[in-house]
Design an enzyme around this catalytic site. Structure first.
Site, PDB file in Angstrom:
ATOM      1  CG  ASP A  53      68.287  29.143-104.329  1.00  0.00           C
ATOM      2  OD1 ASP A  53      67.352  29.720-103.722  1.00  0.00           O
ATOM      3  OD2 ASP A  53      69.458  29.569-104.352  1.00  0.00           O
ATOM      4  CD1 TRP A 199      14.582  26.823 -94.930  1.00  0.00           C
ATOM      5  CD2 TRP A 199      13.526  28.261 -96.276  1.00  0.00           C
ATOM      6  NE1 TRP A 199      13.245  26.526 -94.895  1.00  0.00           N
ATOM      7  CE2 TRP A 199      12.562  27.390 -95.715  1.00  0.00           C
ATOM      8  CE3 TRP A 199      13.091  29.244 -97.162  1.00  0.00           C
ATOM      9  CZ2 TRP A 199      11.203  27.493 -95.999  1.00  0.00           C
ATOM     10  CZ3 TRP A 199      11.739  29.349 -97.457  1.00  0.00           C
ATOM     11  CH2 TRP A 199      10.811  28.477 -96.865  1.00  0.00           C
ATOM     12  CG  ASP A 366       6.186  18.645 -88.348  1.00  0.00           C
ATOM     13  OD1 ASP A 366       6.599  19.737 -87.918  1.00  0.00           O
ATOM     14  OD2 ASP A 366       6.855  17.914 -89.102  1.00  0.00           O
ATOM     15  NE  ARG A 443       9.515  28.356 -87.317  1.00  0.00           N
ATOM     16  CZ  ARG A 443       9.029  27.138 -87.226  1.00  0.00           C
ATOM     17  NH1 ARG A 443       9.602  26.238 -86.473  1.00  0.00           N
ATOM     18  NH2 ARG A 443       7.965  26.789 -87.898  1.00  0.00           N
ATOM     19  CE  LYS A 476      10.339  17.443 -89.958  1.00  0.00           C
ATOM     20  NZ  LYS A 476       9.141  17.955 -90.653  1.00  0.00           N
ATOM     21  CD1 TRP A 477      17.556  16.991 -83.691  1.00  0.00           C
ATOM     22  CD2 TRP A 477      17.167  15.393 -82.179  1.00  0.00           C
ATOM     23  NE1 TRP A 477      18.309  17.283 -82.586  1.00  0.00           N
ATOM     24  CE2 TRP A 477      18.101  16.316 -81.639  1.00  0.00           C
ATOM     25  CE3 TRP A 477      16.785  14.303 -81.399  1.00  0.00           C
ATOM     26  CZ2 TRP A 477      18.643  16.166 -80.364  1.00  0.00           C
ATOM     27  CZ3 TRP A 477      17.333  14.159 -80.134  1.00  0.00           C
ATOM     28  CH2 TRP A 477      18.242  15.086 -79.624  1.00  0.00           C
ATOM     29  CG  ASP A 478      12.816  21.009 -87.433  1.00  0.00           C
ATOM     30  OD1 ASP A 478      13.814  21.369 -88.072  1.00  0.00           O
ATOM     31  OD2 ASP A 478      11.654  21.339 -87.740  1.00  0.00           O
ATOM     32  CG  ASN A 480      13.079  24.878 -87.423  1.00  0.00           C
ATOM     33  OD1 ASN A 480      13.297  24.701 -88.616  1.00  0.00           O
ATOM     34  ND2 ASN A 480      12.281  24.097 -86.718  1.00  0.00           N
ATOM     35  CB  CYS A 526      14.364  18.061 -89.841  1.00  0.00           C
ATOM     36  SG  CYS A 526      13.479  19.435 -90.574  1.00  0.00           S
ATOM     37  CG  ASP A 548      11.303  23.474 -94.414  1.00  0.00           C
ATOM     38  OD1 ASP A 548      11.096  22.301 -94.066  1.00  0.00           O
ATOM     39  OD2 ASP A 548      11.550  24.384 -93.610  1.00  0.00           O
TER      40      ASP A 548
HETATM   41  C1  DGJ Z   1      10.876  23.109 -90.117  1.00  0.00           C
HETATM   42  C2  DGJ Z   1      10.758  21.774 -90.796  1.00  0.00           C
HETATM   43  O1  DGJ Z   1      11.633  21.676 -91.857  1.00  0.00           O
HETATM   44  C3  DGJ Z   1       9.315  21.565 -91.218  1.00  0.00           C
HETATM   45  O2  DGJ Z   1       9.185  20.367 -91.922  1.00  0.00           O
HETATM   46  C4  DGJ Z   1       8.460  21.572 -89.995  1.00  0.00           C
HETATM   47  O3  DGJ Z   1       8.790  20.483 -89.183  1.00  0.00           O
HETATM   48  C5  DGJ Z   1       8.635  22.867 -89.240  1.00  0.00           C
HETATM   49  N1  DGJ Z   1      10.021  23.139 -88.968  1.00  0.00           N
HETATM   50  C6  DGJ Z   1       7.882  22.855 -87.952  1.00  0.00           C
HETATM   51  O4  DGJ Z   1       8.121  23.931 -87.184  1.00  0.00           O
END
Ligand code: DGJ
Length: 728
Positions: A53, A199, A366, A443, A476-478, A480, A526, A548
């Site tokens: 308690d 980053w 790229d 960007r 590569k599937w980015d 940003n 990515c 990067d």
């Molecule tokens: C960010 C990626 O991390 C880089 O390696 C490159 O692919 C650029 N984008 C391209 O815009």
């Protein structure tokens, strides 16, 4: 089976190889957490739950002043019924109130593990390798059912937890918070470990002593983020690679998350992780359900090293999928840092020619091959070939590279839309946005509203058309930028806060569709480097562009930190030009090679501009990598020297049968008149003898691990040395 139920005391025991996890149904129907730690046979619950308690600790039952939810360890705590600590969930009823009261109703235990589709999750290959406990909790007033799910992987010290909420009533419910797991520890003498950064300096190790109150990390960026990884561990004070208890949680999710440890006034600690409740809610209509992402919980009784190897094995074998789970990854060259947007097919073929002469196996084209994209200010969303740069198209280019013996890979950023694009001109409401508010750009781009399935379908079709148009072996599937002004034109007012999570669910659906439609393609995730290096992405894509930042010295820390959780087979790492484009440092080509070789290896520079001597070194690096890549991808990883603590870094990869190894040592800045140093290896078989190539001598595994190898004298800054070991 690893799960049993003591009916008399109503205690669930979950046992893995070296771990036990124990919980109890209290007579009140609440679930108490009794134990998570080293495997034990049984437990005395009265030792774990002591009813006292205490002033200012209210009691759900006034007849029992010793019982307050605030003073007992709970399994999935709520807010509003005497527990004042951080709740795991909160639900709003149609009448606006937010008090719910989930109590035990039922349980079931079975072999295997169910999927959580569309959410990514760990899986079993054989139903006998894991068992699952589902505990059903129920709140009569709200018509709310919650199913807590626990899978224990018996040969690994892993528990995977998640929760499913169901509205079984006739009125609407709104989920305000739904974490994936929560555990109360009866102690607070921990340090907290997490991976944070920015980053170009992702996943730096951070540890701090726990203090009373809340401490934690989170992402509100719409992605797991460069800033914090969805990982938190409570560790014994002073824990190191081989010592100390570690309790780690990692969320299988790529969006907003929060992870926290709360130390209360009685020196207990509550650890939890899940979708970030900030700016989130989810409407549950009658009959609907909501599944939380999975939290992977790893216990190590022997420091970080064992924790990491448990995560690595689980993620390599029971999270990653597809042919590249078991297949050696190709050595690649990526044209980004070689050309940026300034290329044409002749330049790419020229790069390909040099690459193939050096033994490279894949060329990745790229950003900049589509629409009218000569800078980053246009064309995202216009996924058709730029005929100015590639007049004969992708198929022709891919075949040209094929004739040189190279596979062809291609970059996409499918989740984005440039305001300067045909797609945006046709569909200005297809981006995430809020009416009458500014659309902030990152960007020069906006984010597609993937919570809308017609948007996903349109983008998926464009990308599938490209992938079907040429022999493309790699994608590569980015991604940003991070999310701002999160809202969807297609959702009603009461569902606006669902947008970010709906985005993730549909992104996962797109990835499932894409990866299963092109099963032979190697997908690399990515997000401006490692902005989405999380288990959610690894489920679909077995490797990730780690950062990067390609500077070899910076990469020591980034790769070391990342290796805490993620397997080295998942870490894209490339040799780039000097001075380095991110930090402008010049490091020797040999060192750049040794660092990059400790992951999925590649080059990202203009090979056509290399001198003959540089080409000779590169050729040797590639030959070596091809010999050791099975160790990097499938071996066990032991960290030896920590670059966050000193001027050095070192690690070793050891094959599962301990017959082969590859060790690397790095010294960052030269030390004048240096001491004669030795490096103690780890993970070898003490009974075996190993020939160390380069030195040309045979050493006992016991000697290498206890006395160590003499580190040769290295001259200059940014030096490294690697050793290849083979048992006799
Ligand atoms: C960010 C990626 O991390 C880089 O390696 C490159 O692919 C650029 N984008 C391209 O815009």
């Amino acid at each position: 089976m690893g799960i049993n139920f003591d009916e008399k005391n109503r205690i669930f025991y979950l046992h893995a190889k070296d771990t036990s996890y124990i919980l109890q149904i209290l007579s009140s129907g609440y679930l108490a957490h009794l134990y998570w730690g080293k495997r034990i046979k049984s437990i005395h619950p009265e030792e774990m739950i002591r009813l006292v308690d205490r002033p200012f600790e209210p009691n759900p039952d006034p007849r029992d002043r010793g019982f307050s939810l605030d003073t007992i360890p709970l399994e999935y705590p709520s807010y509003g019924h005497t527990d004042f600590r951080n709740p795991a969930y909160q639900i709003q009823l149609e009448n606006g109130t937010t008090i719910t009261d989930l109590r035990y109703k039922n349980y079931k235990v079975y072999n295997g593990k169910p999927g959580l589709k569309p959410l990514p999750a760990t899986y079993v290959e054989n139903v006998n390798e894991a068992s699952t406990l589902e505990i059903e909790l129920f709140d009569e007033v709200a018509g709310l059912r919650a199913v807590l799910s626990y899978t224990i992987f018996e040969e690994l010290d892993v528990i995977a937890r998640s929760v499913r909420f169901e509205n079984t009533g006739s009125k609407k419910l709104k989920i305000l918070r739904a974490l994936s797991m929560s555990v109360d520890f009866p102690r607070a003498d921990f340090e907290m470990l997490h991976l944070s950064g920015a980053w170009a300096r992702e996943r730096h190790m951070e540890r701090r002593v726990l203090k009373p109150g809340m401490q934690g990390i989170e992402s509100r960026r719409g992605a797991s983020s460069h800033q914090h990884n969805p990982f938190l561990a409570l560790i014994d004070k002073g824990a190191d690679e081989n010592h100390g208890e570690i309790f780690a949680v990692n969320l299988v999710y790529s969006g907003n998350f929060s992870a926290q440890a709360e130390v209360d006034s009685y020196s207990t600690t509550r650890l939890s992780i899940g979708i970030n409740p900030f700016d989130f809610s989810w409407l549950l209509e009658p009959g609907e359900s909501f599944q939380t992402p999975e939290a992977v919980m790893v216990y190590s009784p022997e420091g970080f090293g064992r924790m990491s190897r448990t995560f690595h094995k689980l993620y390599r074998t029971r999270l990653c999928r597809g042919v590249y789970k078991k297949k050696e990854r190709p050595v690649l060259v990526n044209n980004w840092e070689a050309t940026y947007f300034d290329f044409n097919s002749a330049k790419i073929l020229e790069l390909g020619k040099s690459a193939s002469e050096l033994g490279i196996e894949l060329l990745v084209l790229d950003d900049g091959w589509f629409g009218n994209r000569d800078t980053d200010n246009s064309s995202l969303g216009d996924w058709f070939v730029d005929r100015n740069k590639l007049p004969e198209g992708l198929d022709h280019l891919a075949r040209g590279l094929g004739n040189l013996g190279l596979k062809f890979g291609l970059w996409f950023e499918p989740e984005m839309i440039s305001p300067n694009s045909d797609l945006y001109r046709a569909h200005p409401d297809w981006c995430l946005h809020v009416p009458e508010r500014n659309r902030s750009e990152g960007r020069n781009q906006l984010i597609l509203d993937l919570s809308r399935s017609e948007v996903c379908d349109a983008v998926t079709k464009m990308i599938k058309d490209i992938l079907s148009s040429a022999p493309i072996a790699y994608v590569k599937w980015d991604m940003n930028r991070h999310m701002t002004e999160i809202g969807s034109a297609a959702l009603p007012a009461e569902r606006q806060k669902e947008t970010a999570h709906r985005y993730m669910l549909n992104l996962y659906k797109m990835l499932e569709d894409m990866t299963s439609s092109f099963p032979e393609v190697l997908f690399e995730s990515c997000s401006g480097g490692g902005g989405r290096f999380d288990p959610g992405m690894l489920y679909f894509m077995p490797q990730v562009w780690t950062s990067d930042n390609t500077d070899a010295v910076e990469r020591l820390k980034i790769q070391y930190g990342t290796s805490l959780i993620y397997p080295l087979s998942a870490m894209g790492s490339h040799v780039s030009a000097v001075p380095n484009h991110q930090v402008f440092r010049s490091t020797p080509l040999e060192t750049r090679g040794m660092v990059a070789m400790s992951g999925t290896f590649g080059y990202e520079l203009d090979l056509t501009k290399m001198s003959d001597e540089e080409k000779r070194i590169v050729k040797k690096q590639i030959e070596m990598y091809k010999e050791i890549r099975h160790l990097i991808q499938f071996g066990d990883f032991y960290r030896l020297l920590n670059p966050f603590e000193s001027n050095e870094a070192a690690w070793i990869f050891v094959s599962e049968d301990k017959t082969e190894a590859f060790a690397a040592y790095f010294s960052v800045l030269a030390i004048p008149n240096p001491p004669l140093k030795r490096l103690r290896l780890d993970g070898l078989d003490p009974e075996k003898d190993y020939r160390v190539e380069g030195i040309g001598k045979v050493f006992g595994g016991d000697e290498l691990m206890n006395s160590g190898l003499a580190i040769p004298e290295l001259q200059g800054d940014f030096q490294g040395v690697v050793w290849r070991l083979r048992s006799m």
